[in-house]
Design a protein around this motif. Structure first.
Motif, mmCIF file in Angstrom:
data_model
loop_
_atom_site.group_PDB
_atom_site.id
_atom_site.type_symbol
_atom_site.label_atom_id
_atom_site.label_comp_id
_atom_site.label_asym_id
_atom_site.label_seq_id
_atom_site.Cartn_x
_atom_site.Cartn_y
_atom_site.Cartn_z
ATOM 1 N N HIS A 96 0.830 -1.200 0.000
ATOM 2 C CA HIS A 96 0.000 0.000 0.000
ATOM 3 C C HIS A 96 0.866 1.252 0.000
ATOM 4 O O HIS A 96 0.685 2.169 -0.814
ATOM 5 C CB HIS A 96 -0.864 -0.071 1.262
ATOM 6 N N ARG A 136 -4.465 -2.820 -6.860
ATOM 7 C CA ARG A 136 -4.188 -1.399 -6.980
ATOM 8 C C ARG A 136 -2.745 -1.126 -7.414
ATOM 9 O O ARG A 136 -2.462 -0.113 -8.055
ATOM 10 C CB ARG A 136 -4.567 -0.699 -5.681
ATOM 11 N N CYS A 147 -4.763 -6.754 -13.255
ATOM 12 C CA CYS A 147 -5.672 -6.131 -12.291
ATOM 13 C C CYS A 147 -6.981 -6.917 -12.206
ATOM 14 O O CYS A 147 -7.467 -7.229 -11.121
ATOM 15 C CB CYS A 147 -5.935 -4.686 -12.715
ATOM 16 N N THR A 182 -12.468 -0.969 -4.402
ATOM 17 C CA THR A 182 -11.331 -1.263 -5.279
ATOM 18 C C THR A 182 -11.787 -1.485 -6.716
ATOM 19 O O THR A 182 -11.134 -1.038 -7.666
ATOM 20 C CB THR A 182 -10.583 -2.502 -4.749
ATOM 21 N N GLU A 185 -12.333 1.875 -8.122
ATOM 22 C CA GLU A 185 -11.083 2.573 -8.395
ATOM 23 C C GLU A 185 -10.449 2.100 -9.698
ATOM 24 O O GLU A 185 -9.920 2.901 -10.477
ATOM 25 C CB GLU A 185 -10.127 2.373 -7.230
ATOM 26 N N CYS A 186 -10.503 0.792 -9.939
ATOM 27 C CA CYS A 186 -9.979 0.263 -11.207
ATOM 28 C C CYS A 186 -10.750 0.817 -12.394
ATOM 29 O O CYS A 186 -10.167 1.188 -13.414
ATOM 30 C CB CYS A 186 -10.059 -1.261 -11.202
ATOM 31 N N LYS A 189 -9.590 4.294 -13.181
ATOM 32 C CA LYS A 189 -8.300 4.311 -13.863
ATOM 33 C C LYS A 189 -8.463 3.996 -15.346
ATOM 34 O O LYS A 189 -7.749 4.545 -16.195
ATOM 35 C CB LYS A 189 -7.360 3.292 -13.203
ATOM 36 N N THR A 298 -3.664 7.293 -8.053
ATOM 37 C CA THR A 298 -3.858 5.895 -8.458
ATOM 38 C C THR A 298 -4.049 4.967 -7.291
ATOM 39 O O THR A 298 -4.350 3.801 -7.466
ATOM 40 C CB THR A 298 -2.667 5.420 -9.292
ATOM 41 N N TYR A 299 -3.852 5.458 -6.092
ATOM 42 C CA TYR A 299 -4.107 4.622 -4.910
ATOM 43 C C TYR A 299 -4.673 5.528 -3.860
ATOM 44 O O TYR A 299 -4.012 6.431 -3.397
ATOM 45 C CB TYR A 299 -2.817 3.965 -4.409
#
Length: 301
Positions: A96, A136, A147, A182, A185-186, A189, A298-299
């Protein structure tokens, strides 16, 4: 007490919790020296967990070098205590930290090591979270196929974890809401805001708002998705809500994320919603206006 300290940090922020963690760690250090043989591993394991927690507090304060020091310091006693599940968790937090700092390939290294130990831990949650940090790291390294594979591994492991099974205290934050965050979030991106909103709505339905840290980061992901959809008024409202909710929370990483997402609104900064947002940011989190370096979009948790 460790669980209480973790939850306190999530709500009040790291600065108000740090000294309590340091004090308890010093007490436990003495206990590891005095504990009889049959309690030695247990004491060392508690010391490792408090050391990891201290690293987490430093991470959220934006002191990444010190966070890395404490994570490294936590891993050795966790191995000494033969607490394989805790070793997995520490490696996950190291992943992380690396990914947040813009070093996703280092994050991948730690995530792969975490997955190896997770298999030995026989813990579905350990396997799931090791996959989560891998997700991530891969998305930050622009490897969407890997991913997706890691997301599938995470979901399968999470479904294998029964609610009635005992779980280590450090997994208190991790559940299906985290997975959907998560997933969202992907999608962000990959510039798929509609898919991101679907996933994040599921996450926000399931997440416990009492965990202010996770809850607000999920909201900020949703704001980012709204910006990708050019829903500027809604995005501005969400960011203002997060600033209000975290007024008393001194987490530097939350401030960084607010700054980063506000910066993405620059093309619309003359519009009424963004001007009103700036007024609210000045009232709720005046230090945000000065910005911060090392923000990694990105995280985000």
């Amino acid at each position: 007490m460790i669980t209480n300290l973790r939850q306190q940090g999530d709500v009040l922020g790291p600065q108000l919790t740090l000294h309590s963690v340091i004090g308890h760690r010093q007490i436990v250090r003495r206990l590891t020296q005095a504990a009889p043989g049959e309690f030695q591993q247990r004491a060392v394991s508690v010391y490792a967990e408090l050391t990891q927690l201290l690293g987490w507090m430093c991470f959220n304060m934006g002191d990444y070098r010190t966070a890395q020091h404490y994570y490294d310091d936590a891993r050795s006693p966790a191995h000494e205590a033969q607490n394989v599940e805790l070793v997995t968790y520490i490696l996950c937090t190291m992943s992380h930290l690396a990914t947040w700092q813009g070093k996703p390939r280092v994050g991948i290294d730690h995530a792969v090591a975490a997955a190896v130990w997770a298999d030995q831990a026989a813990s579905p949650l350990a396997r799931a979270y090791a996959a989560d940090v891998a997700v991530r790291a891969y998305v930050a390294d622009n490897q969407p196929a890997k991913c997706r594979q890691a997301l599938d591994r995470e979901y399968a492991a999470l479904q294998a974890a029964r609610a009635d099974e005992p779980r280590a205290d450090w997994w208190y934050f991790y559940d299906e809401s985290f997975y959907w965050g998560t997933e969202g979030e992907c999608a962000l991106k990959l510039r798929r805001p509609d898919a991101a909103i679907t996933a994040l709505d599921k996450s926000l339905t399931l997440v416990n708002p009492a965990n202010l840290h996770n809850y607000t980061f999920q909201l900020l992901l949703r704001a980012e998705a709204r910006i990708q959809q050019t829903e500027i008024a809604e995005a501005s409202r969400i960011i203002a809500d997060v600033a209000r909710l975290t007024t008393a929370n001194a987490s530097q990483r939350i401030a960084q994320r607010i700054t980063s997402i506000r910066d993405s609104l620059t093309p619309w900064e003359r519009t009424k919603p963004v001007r009103e947002l700036d007024q609210q940011l000045a009232a709720y989190r005046p230090r945000v206006a000065s910005g911060s370096s090392n923000t990694k979009s990105t995280y985000s948790r």
